[in-house]
Scaffold this motif. Structure first.
Motif, PDB file in Angstrom:
ATOM      1  N   UNK A 130       0.867  -1.180   0.000  1.00  0.00           N
ATOM      2  CA  UNK A 130       0.000   0.000   0.000  1.00  0.00           C
ATOM      3  C   UNK A 130       0.904   1.229   0.000  1.00  0.00           C
ATOM      4  N   UNK A 131       1.027   1.853  -1.162  1.00  0.00           N
ATOM      5  CA  UNK A 131       1.990   2.933  -1.383  1.00  0.00           C
ATOM      6  C   UNK A 131       1.249   4.272  -1.431  1.00  0.00           C
ATOM      7  N   UNK A 132       1.773   5.310  -0.799  1.00  0.00           N
ATOM      8  CA  UNK A 132       1.137   6.628  -0.907  1.00  0.00           C
ATOM      9  C   UNK A 132       0.924   6.993  -2.369  1.00  0.00           C
ATOM     10  N   UNK A 133      -0.248   7.522  -2.671  1.00  0.00           N
ATOM     11  CA  UNK A 133      -0.631   7.759  -4.058  1.00  0.00           C
ATOM     12  C   UNK A 133       0.367   8.646  -4.792  1.00  0.00           C
ATOM     13  N   UNK A 134       0.997   9.591  -4.088  1.00  0.00           N
ATOM     14  CA  UNK A 134       1.944  10.508  -4.735  1.00  0.00           C
ATOM     15  C   UNK A 134       3.327   9.894  -4.906  1.00  0.00           C
ATOM     16  N   UNK A 135       3.539   8.673  -4.378  1.00  0.00           N
ATOM     17  CA  UNK A 135       4.850   8.019  -4.480  1.00  0.00           C
ATOM     18  C   UNK A 135       4.872   6.919  -5.531  1.00  0.00           C
ATOM     19  N   UNK A 136       3.787   6.700  -6.244  1.00  0.00           N
ATOM     20  CA  UNK A 136       3.697   5.600  -7.207  1.00  0.00           C
ATOM     21  C   UNK A 136       4.664   5.808  -8.373  1.00  0.00           C
ATOM     22  N   UNK A 137       5.000   4.713  -9.094  1.00  0.00           N
ATOM     23  CA  UNK A 137       5.996   4.791 -10.175  1.00  0.00           C
ATOM     24  C   UNK A 137       5.685   5.808 -11.260  1.00  0.00           C
ATOM     25  N   UNK A 138       4.419   6.149 -11.458  1.00  0.00           N
ATOM     26  CA  UNK A 138       4.063   7.102 -12.518  1.00  0.00           C
ATOM     27  C   UNK A 138       4.857   8.397 -12.394  1.00  0.00           C
ATOM     28  N   UNK A 165      -6.126  -1.737   1.320  1.00  0.00           N
ATOM     29  CA  UNK A 165      -5.275  -0.561   1.487  1.00  0.00           C
ATOM     30  C   UNK A 165      -6.118   0.637   1.918  1.00  0.00           C
ATOM     31  N   UNK A 166      -5.513   1.486   2.745  1.00  0.00           N
ATOM     32  CA  UNK A 166      -6.218   2.640   3.272  1.00  0.00           C
ATOM     33  C   UNK A 166      -6.345   3.761   2.238  1.00  0.00           C
ATOM     34  N   UNK A 167      -7.152   4.747   2.570  1.00  0.00           N
ATOM     35  CA  UNK A 167      -7.327   5.904   1.700  1.00  0.00           C
ATOM     36  C   UNK A 167      -5.990   6.598   1.463  1.00  0.00           C
ATOM     37  N   UNK A 168      -5.890   7.245   0.305  1.00  0.00           N
ATOM     38  CA  UNK A 168      -4.681   7.992  -0.093  1.00  0.00           C
ATOM     39  C   UNK A 168      -3.473   7.103  -0.348  1.00  0.00           C
ATOM     40  N   UNK A 169      -3.705   5.790  -0.493  1.00  0.00           N
ATOM     41  CA  UNK A 169      -2.667   4.868  -0.956  1.00  0.00           C
ATOM     42  C   UNK A 169      -3.216   4.110  -2.151  1.00  0.00           C
ATOM     43  N   UNK A 170      -2.329   3.453  -2.874  1.00  0.00           N
ATOM     44  CA  UNK A 170      -2.765   2.549  -3.947  1.00  0.00           C
ATOM     45  C   UNK A 170      -2.082   1.198  -3.751  1.00  0.00           C
ATOM     46  N   UNK A 171      -2.741   0.093  -4.100  1.00  0.00           N
ATOM     47  CA  UNK A 171      -2.130  -1.235  -3.971  1.00  0.00           C
ATOM     48  C   UNK A 171      -1.241  -1.551  -5.167  1.00  0.00           C
ATOM     49  N   UNK A 172      -0.009  -1.940  -4.911  1.00  0.00           N
ATOM     50  CA  UNK A 172       0.930  -2.289  -5.977  1.00  0.00           C
ATOM     51  C   UNK A 172       1.505  -3.680  -5.700  1.00  0.00           C
ATOM     52  N   UNK A 173       1.393  -4.561  -6.671  1.00  0.00           N
ATOM     53  CA  UNK A 173       2.009  -5.886  -6.535  1.00  0.00           C
ATOM     54  C   UNK A 173       3.518  -5.729  -6.484  1.00  0.00           C
TER      55      UNK A 173
END
Length: 430
Positions: free
Chosen positions: A80-88, A134-142
């Motif tokens: 569960x990664x903070x949405x602003x930290x994702x690979x994009x 995963x909690x709000x403001x995160x996204x699930x990443x395999x």
């Protein structure tokens, strides 16, 4: 008169001298071989260390620091990664990007799924949901593991398709058959401007004969030519032991802006796609799976271009808007698509042009029908007014119908639909 012989002491000295010389030469040769062997082992060791460092660097780039991690029953780890930290946001053009949390507009005219009988509408979920969310403001990443990267032909190619993996219905010359091993059974439309597409896709777990092959069922949003500048957005389900390390059926996406050469990747394995949803993980296993002659399970996939912001959005099911591809990633798709395709694709790696028994869809031909053959139903396109409508002039295409085939149809419950797939190698498909 015989020549005088050297005295015994002189002969002994000569023998000793020759023996010492031979030993010296032998020792020199052995030392040289030892040095070469040691040097070779040293070079191999250095290459191994360099590759290990490259793999670790790649894993560090892909696996962002999570606030929580969830172990899935299938062995995956979902971070569960903070949405602003994702690979994009590794993309240089997205450094100062403001995340669009929801689309400005949603397509109207969605096919009424309530027309379909309840026994025909089963809920699909992802395996990791059994152990948490995963909690709000995160996204699930395999989480990507070292063995995932090492299975790839190279670190650079990890997470990428082979070139020329998009079907081209306008080119059916014999020399196109088995090009790079890709084969398809699809329905398609072209000749207009398209702003999205939808489908309900029957879900199976096709058998894969060899680890470097795959089988998938997806929709393609296409722009440009089938040469070096093809733009493509793709979404559906796939079985790919090479990419994931198992034979599970998984939700996936893909994009490219240069015909699979350098840009784009599966899921979140490169910068580009921006995920906004905290409940669905790209590349994670989905279940349950359809059974031959038994229960059937479907997923809904919708991709459309937001008429206000211009981004391409992805929706899974009726409830999950997953995220978007920023329009700047593309050239032709920055405006619209020129072709939509729905259907199956497999990779066959036999070098002599013969076939493996890697299955497409259910592994059975279209004529077997419901419960036995795989299908797409309620296929629709998005027009310039942001309305979903039935496609006009639907064509079908397959490279070798005796290996994998497709049959179109239309009725009141399923709208525009088709059955597709096949077993690959069989008596009529050597």
């Amino acid at each position: 008169m015989a020549a005088p012989r050297a005295p015994p002491s002189s002969r002994r000295c000569l023998f000793v001298l020759l023996a010492v010389l031979a030993a010296t030469l032998l020792l020199s040769a052995c030392c040289a071989e030892g040095a070469a062997a040691t040097g070779g082992k040293g070079m191999t060791r250095r290459r191994q260390l360099l590759r290990q460092r490259q793999v670790q660097h790649h894993l560090k780039r892909l696996n962002k620091a999570p606030v929580a991690s969830i172990e899935s029953p299938d062995g995956d780890i979902i971070d569960c990664v903070p949405i602003a930290s994702q690979p994009a946001f590794d993309h240089p053009f997205l450094k100062d990007h403001t995340i669009q949390t929801r689309p400005a507009y949603h397509p109207e005219g969605l096919y009424d799924e309530s027309k379909v009988a309840s026994k025909d509408r089963q809920k699909i979920t992802q395996m990791w949901h059994q152990n948490g969310m995963c909690q709000e403001n995160t996204i699930p990443i395999r989480r990507t593991k070292k063995e995932d990267v090492l299975r790839a032909s190279s670190i650079k190619r990890y997470g990428k398709k082979m070139h020329k993996s998009t079907p081209n219905p306008s080119s059916v010359e014999p020399n196109m058959l088995n090009e790079n091993g890709h084969q398809h059974a699809i329905a398609y439309v072209e000749g207009d401007k398209y702003y999205g597409a939808k489908a309900t896709i029957n879900v199976w777990q096709p058998s894969i004969q060899q680890g470097n092959e795959f089988s998938l069922s997806q929709l393609w949003i296409l722009g440009g030519s089938f040469g070096q500048d093809l733009n493509s957005i793709e979404a559906g389900w796939q079985v790919s032991p090479d990419l994931y390390g198992d034979n599970n059926t998984r939700l996936f996406t893909y994009w490219t802006s240069d015909a699979y050469q350098a840009t784009g990747c599966y899921n979140l394995l490169c910068s580009g796609f921006i995920q906004t949803n905290n409940q669905i993980a790209m590349g994670a296993s989905i279940f349950p799976i359809s059974n031959y002659g038994g229960s059937q399970y479907d997923i809904n996939i919708l991709v459309w271009k937001d008429p206000k912001e211009g981004n391409w959005w992805l929706q899974f099911g009726n409830d999950y808007v997953l995220g978007y591809w920023p329009s700047f990633l593309f050239s032709y798709l920055a405006d619209s698509a020129s072709m939509i395709e729905w259907g199956g694709e497999v990779v066959n790696t036999e070098p002599d042009g013969s076939h493996t028994s890697t299955q497409m869809g259910s592994g059975h031909f279209p004529e077997e029908g419901f419960g036995k053959s795989s299908y797409f139903k309620n296929i629709q396109v998005v027009d310039s007014t942001n309305n979903l409508k039935a496609p006009r002039g639907v064509g079908s295409y397959t490279e070798q119908s005796n290996c994998y085939d497709v049959q179109n149809g239309n009725n009141g419950d399923w709208g525009t639909y088709f059955y597709y797939g096949g077993p690959g190698k069989n008596p009529n498909c050597p």
